[in-house]
Design a protein around this motif. Structure first.
Motif, short mmCIF file in Angstrom:
data_model
loop_
_atom_site.label_atom_id
_atom_site.label_comp_id
_atom_site.label_asym_id
_atom_site.label_seq_id
_atom_site.Cartn_x
_atom_site.Cartn_y
_atom_site.Cartn_z
N SER A 191 0.82 -1.10 0.05
CA SER A 191 -0.01 -0.02 -0.01
C SER A 191 0.75 1.40 -0.03
O SER A 191 0.39 2.42 -0.12
N SER A 192 2.27 0.99 0.04
CA SER A 192 2.98 2.29 0.18
C SER A 192 3.79 2.29 -1.23
O SER A 192 3.92 1.58 -2.18
N THR A 193 4.31 3.29 -1.53
CA THR A 193 5.33 3.95 -2.67
C THR A 193 6.67 3.94 -1.91
O THR A 193 7.38 4.40 -2.90
N ASN A 194 6.96 3.91 -0.73
CA ASN A 194 8.17 4.29 -0.04
C ASN A 194 9.17 3.02 -0.84
O ASN A 194 8.78 2.15 -1.07
N SER A 195 10.43 3.41 -0.98
CA SER A 195 11.59 2.65 -1.04
C SER A 195 11.88 2.04 0.10
O SER A 195 11.93 2.72 1.09
N GLY A 196 11.94 0.66 0.23
CA GLY A 196 12.28 -0.07 1.22
C GLY A 196 11.85 -1.62 1.05
O GLY A 196 11.82 -2.09 0.01
N LEU A 197 11.82 -2.55 2.03
CA LEU A 197 11.56 -3.83 1.89
C LEU A 197 10.84 -4.40 3.04
O LEU A 197 10.66 -4.05 4.08
N PHE A 198 10.21 -5.58 2.53
CA PHE A 198 9.34 -6.55 3.55
C PHE A 198 10.21 -7.67 3.63
O PHE A 198 10.64 -8.29 2.58
N VAL A 199 10.53 -8.35 4.64
CA VAL A 199 11.11 -9.55 4.92
C VAL A 199 10.12 -10.57 4.97
O VAL A 199 9.42 -10.84 6.14
N LEU A 242 11.64 -6.31 -2.37
CA LEU A 242 12.34 -4.81 -2.23
C LEU A 242 11.60 -3.72 -3.20
O LEU A 242 11.61 -4.34 -4.41
N ARG A 243 11.67 -2.70 -2.95
CA ARG A 243 11.29 -1.64 -3.57
C ARG A 243 12.42 -0.42 -3.83
O ARG A 243 12.67 -0.02 -2.69
N ILE A 244 12.90 0.15 -4.68
CA ILE A 244 13.99 0.88 -4.93
C ILE A 244 13.36 2.09 -5.79
O ILE A 244 13.26 1.45 -7.08
N ASP A 245 13.18 2.98 -5.71
CA ASP A 245 12.68 4.14 -6.53
C ASP A 245 11.36 3.51 -7.67
O ASP A 245 11.59 3.42 -8.80
N LYS A 246 10.78 2.96 -6.99
CA LYS A 246 9.45 2.35 -7.64
C LYS A 246 9.47 0.93 -8.29
O LYS A 246 8.69 0.57 -8.75
N LYS A 247 10.82 0.60 -8.43
CA LYS A 247 11.12 -0.75 -9.08
C LYS A 247 11.13 -1.98 -7.76
O LYS A 247 11.86 -1.84 -7.04
N ILE A 248 10.42 -2.87 -8.22
CA ILE A 248 10.25 -3.85 -7.15
C ILE A 248 10.84 -5.10 -7.73
O ILE A 248 11.08 -5.48 -8.65
N SER A 249 11.68 -5.81 -6.72
CA SER A 249 12.36 -6.97 -6.92
C SER A 249 11.93 -7.96 -5.97
O SER A 249 11.93 -7.50 -4.44
N ILE A 250 11.98 -9.10 -6.34
CA ILE A 250 11.66 -10.22 -5.20
C ILE A 250 12.69 -11.10 -5.04
O ILE A 250 13.17 -11.79 -6.19
#
Length: 993
Positions: free
Chosen positions: A940-948, A958-966
């Motif tokens: 629900s967020s647009t923050n750069s950050g991560l969920f473990v 992981l999201r960095i500058d709106k790009k998401i990686s799993i």
């Protein structure tokens, strides 16, 4: 991401505490009680009678723990009411505290059962910490509950359960959970055994502060207080509103102190409890409490309601606190204390800080609670100084309250600059850049300087007495240390983070001290460099821009000649700026410094042709001719005296001036202030008026210049627009202020009313212009306003021809002229393959303990050398967003030797406080790398950050500058600049996950 906070489970809370130990929740200086003096309050022992007010700092367990670690010992828990949790709408952001504070929330955002659990967890944690870490008497602190807002709600099952749970928590599940965790983790403690655990009292609070909404009827307030005393057996304080002072008194005092812009009407004053109703009610409640052997008193005060008129916060009304509230609260304290002959228990909150707490306490006013000061940089760390002051106080608080001393104290607050508002609105504190995810530490003062002087470095060197080294640092970028050390408009200080403590660092004075003490030694080290280029440079004009350009170019090996049509160097500084602002000797010293590099000067030679200079072999030409032409004033009748001509005459020989008795200056800038102050010094002048169509608050002049003019006795004629000057009479149209214009200033709107002023001499100071004749003669482009048409991002007009200083963009400042000179010099030197200057190398290592020891400590100016003690060294450590977050949702990680910021989503309620104080034009809770504890929050967020997703396998989203990686953390490669940060989170800060 949302604004709902998730309380930290007790086991996780204790894990955090036991791992961090020396800096739990960002508290760098942990306070330990050294005095064994106690106050008796509510039949309990109290080590130090201060702590956080019912507000953002007592909402969560970690908030209370942080406050205790820093020195708080009295905790007014955040107010609970029947409307709670998600049913309680709170507009966000809800706090704005850059000066006086405003908020739009008033009670806990948790559910009432959650609040009860938080307070029990915090109580139990403090019992463990105080003993284990030897911070003070485990029985030396007090929890004071706060409830509201009506009797029906307070008698409800929800609130009754809360009250009874704090009176005795022994039957609550959370109490048993805390006990069981502690029993199973005794091996983690050195000073705690099972006997100690079983002795921890479950009686958490025996007192209450009653908070009522504005407009609550007197009989309802008395019924609630009676219920709390008789039915609940609680020591009771009633929180009172500043509206008890009455509208007329409040409006007068706030206007007198500079808060005339606050908008409020008589509504709350008419509908709130009246003073003549309060007195008999308090008398009855005092009698009741005495009969019941309970303590009764008043809590002063609630925040003060004002209207939202400039979108400061969402909604229509906000609540003011902080320094503007202190004089009002103290006024009410005196009014009540005087009425009760000092025999009334008064608890105090409203603009208290390290400056006034000791005085309050020794008068007999306590306990004392805070909110606003803790919301500013330093945050909870501000308790350390406050607690130290009370811990070392040798004076026993007066009972009854010392009325005569209270009155004297009160009178000083109305004029004390610590509480009064500055003449002009606060300047912008932020820089325009957005905060980066990593490496966000920088010195705001340096970014606020047009030439980015290395300010923290030379402040430190001056503090160490290394004046020569400090001056070397200064003159790498600034060839006019005496001029800028005397009359610089020092925009650096507007960005200084010390403004949020008490007052900015005296940067300009430190620079002047370095120049004064280090000048002779520096001259001995300087010799003219050999010429490194076959190309010559001509500079037209010897004002600050021309002199600075000559310095930079000659220092790097260029052959430089400065042409000046007058018989002396210095331009506006030499011929116009009055001696009372800067003596010629200061300018001459800077010129001596420039001469050391072999600059040649041709005086008394006016340049009219660029081609003629080129024919003399000058490859590069810099135009630095200043802005000497009079500005245009649309005025009927006689022509006024131009300000530049007047100031030139004044500086040359003021005795020849015959201005008459009454002089008026039209204008509101710094030059107008110079003219007004100069006119006051002309023989025969009795009155000097400064006429301006807006108020002082919206004049373009610097606050410092306005204050100096007022000190010199200049009379300000505000809201007057000159229309005609004829036969010694200045006719003005009276103006009103309307809505803000594009600049944010309120627009002047003419009325039908006219004002006549008898004036002997009228001086126009409405903005000087560039002399365009020279530019026209040389075919250089001019716009319709008389300004040079040029690329705003460069100083180059034509190939190898540059325009700098006032000639480039109109009247400006000395340091802006140096900035232009720097740009032009760098361009030329780059073409000549020459080096502009080396970057100063800091000679000291990062002293984190010393830097952290300054956080939260209020200290006003001492000697110039002492400014290095006050300097917060923001170039080394910032952590401003960490300091000001009540919930500790921003934390510092040490990653490869650098301080990095992590935002923890589940601890944040989006109050917005970090947004106010981040020196970037950013909101850290949105713009810093964020740790999410649920996938829903991440999505629900647009923050750069991560969920473990899985800690064991280090599976992350992981999201960095709106790009998401799993991926898994070990799969991060060098493409991810945050790789070291994320690995540190897993390896060294796993307890945060």
């Amino acid at each position: 991401m949302n604004d709902r906070m998730t309380p930290i489970p007790f086991p996780k809370l204790m894990e955090w505490i036991l791992i961090e130990k020396e800096h739990v929740f960002g508290i760098k200086q942990i306070f330990k009680t050294t005095s064994h003096k106690y106050l008796n309050l509510f039949n309990e022992k109290l080590e130090i009678p201060c702590g956080p007010a019912a507000g953002p700092h007592t909402q969560l367990a970690q908030n209370i723990i942080a406050a205790y670690l820093a020195g708080a010992r009295f905790f007014e828990l955040k107010t609970v009411q029947t409307l709670d949790g998600e049913d309680l709408p709170v507009d966000k952001p809800c706090i704005r505290a850059e000066d006086e504070c405003y908020n739009v929330e008033w009670s806990t955002e948790l559910t009432v059962p959650e609040a009860l659990e938080e307070y029990i967890k915090a109580w139990f944690a403090l019992k463990l910490m105080s003993k284990e870490f030897d911070l003070g008497d485990p029985n030396g602190f007090i929890f004071n509950m706060s409830v509201g807002y009506d009797l029906e709600g307070i008698r409800s099952t929800k609130i009754n359960t809360f009250i009874e749970g704090l009176k005795d928590a022994s039957s609550t599940p959370i109490w048993h959970a805390c006990i069981e965790w502690a029993k199973s983790h005794l091996q983690a403690f050195q000073c705690i055994d099972e006997t100690y655990l079983l002795g921890i009292s479950s009686h958490i609070s025996s007192s209450v502060t009653l908070s009522t909404l504005h407009g609550c009827p007197p009989d309802e307030i008395e019924r609630i207080a009676t219920y709390l005393l008789k039915e609940k057996g609680l020591h009771t304080y009633i929180k009172c509103n500043p509206t008890l002072l009455g509208y007329d008194f409040t409006r007068t005092i706030l206007n007198q102190m500079g808060y005339d812009y606050l908008v409020f009407d008589t509504h709350h004053f008419e509908h709130d409890l009246q003073f003549d109703q309060a007195v008999p009610m308090l008398e009855r409640l005092i009698a009741l409490s005495n009969k019941l052997s309970l303590t009764f008193g008043v809590k002063l005060t609630n925040t003060f309601p004002v209207q939202i008129t400039r979108s400061e916060l969402p909604g229509k009304e906000m609540y003011m606190s902080g320094r503007a509230l202190f004089p009002l609260t103290l006024s009410l304290a005196y009014k009540l204390a005087h009425t009760f002959k000092g025999n009334l228990n008064i608890s105090f909150s409203g603009g208290v800080d390290a400056y006034n707490i000791k005085g309050l306490f020794e008068l007999g006013i306590y306990p004392i609670t805070f909110a606003t000061t803790l919301l500013k940089p330093g945050g909870y760390n501000r308790f350390y100084q406050i607690a130290s002051l009370l811990n070392t106080s040798k004076e026993v608080p007066h009972k009854p309250i010392a009325l005569s001393r209270l009155y004297t104290f009160l009178q000083t607050t109305y004029t004390d600059t610590h509480y009064t508002k500055a003449i002009k609105p606060l300047p912008a504190r932020k820089i325009e850049s957005s905060v980066p995810l990593l490496n966000c530490t920088f010195a705001p003062c340096q970014k606020g300087c047009p030439i980015e002087q290395d300010i923290p470095e030379y402040i430190r060197l001056v503090g160490e007495g290394q004046y020569l080294e400090a001056l070397k640092v200064i003159t790498l970028k600034n060839p006019l240390p005496f001029v800028t050390g005397t009359i610089c408009n020092h925009t650096c200080t507007t960005k200084c983070r010390r403004n949020f403590y008490e007052e900015e660092i005296s940067i300009r004075q430190v620079k002047l001290e370095a120049a004064t003490q280090g000048f002779d030694a520096l001259l001995e080290t300087l010799t003219p460099p050999s010429i490194q280029s076959p190309h010559k440079v001509a500079i037209i004009g010897s004002g600050p821009a021309g002199l600075a350009a000559a310095y930079f170019l000659a220092r790097s090996g260029m052959d430089v000649t400065v042409f000046e049509k007058r018989k002396a160097l210095g331009g506006i500084v030499r011929f116009v700026i009055p001696d009372f602002r800067i003596a010629n000797q200061a300018l001459y010293k800077d010129i001596r410094l420039i001469c050391q590099y072999g600059v040649k000067f041709e005086l008394g030679r006016e340049i009219t042709s660029l081609d003629a200079l080129k024919s003399e072999g000058f490859q590069y030409i810099l135009i630095a001719t200043g802005a000497w032409q009079p500005g245009h004033l649309n005025l009927e009748g006689d022509v006024p005296l131009n300000v530049i001509h007047f100031l030139e005459q004044f500086k040359s020989d003021p005795s020849v001036l015959n201005l008459g008795k009454n002089v008026a200056i039209i204008g509101g800038g710094n030059t107008a202030m110079d003219a007004a102050r100069a006119a006051k010094r002309v023989p025969g002048v009795e009155n000097v008026y400064l006429v301006y169509r807006r108020t002082k608050r919206y004049m373009p002049a610097d606050t410092e210049e306005l204050e100096l003019a007022l000190k010199d006795g200049v009379l300000f004629k505000e809201l007057l627009s000159p229309q005609q000057f004829k036969e010694g009479m200045l006719t003005c149209i009276k103006m009103n202020l309307g809505h803000p214009d594009a600049s944010g200033r309120l627009q002047p709107i003419p009325t039908e009313e006219k004002v006549n002023l008898p004036i002997d001499t009228l001086i126009s100071a409405v903005g000087e212009k560039v002399d365009t004749d020279f530019f026209k003669m040389n075919g250089l482009p001019i716009d319709t306003k008389g300004f040079i048409i040029h690329d705003p991002f460069t100083t180059e007009l034509l190939s190898n021809t540059f325009v700098i200083g006032d000639a480039r963009s109109g009247p400006s400042t000395v340091v802006s002229a140096i900035h232009d000179a720097t740009l032009a010099a760098k361009t030329i030197l780059k073409r000549e393959n020459l080096i502009f200057s080396s970057i100063p190398t800091s000679t000291h290592s990062l002293r984190t303990d010393e830097v952290y020891s300054k956080k939260g400590i209020l200290k006003t100016n001492g000697s110039v050398e002492d400014e290095s003690i006050r300097c917060l060294e923001c170039d080394k450590i910032c952590e401003c967003c960490v300091d000001v977050c009540p919930n500790r949702a921003n934390v510092t990680l040490d990653v490869e030797g650098k301080k990095q910021i992590l935002h923890i989503d589940c601890m944040c309620n989006e109050c917005g406080n970090c947004t106010i104080f981040c020196p970037y034009n950013s909101a850290p809770y949105r713009d810093k790398f964020t740790l999410f504890h649920t996938l829903e929050a991440f999505n629900s967020s647009t923050n750069s950050g991560l969920f473990v997703a899985d800690f064991t396998t280090k599976a992350i989203k992981l999201r960095i500058d709106k790009k998401i990686s799993i991926l898994h953390a070990h799969e991060l490669d060098d493409r991810f600049t945050l790789k070291p940060f994320i690995l540190a989170l897993f390896n060294e800060y796993a307890y945060l996950i």
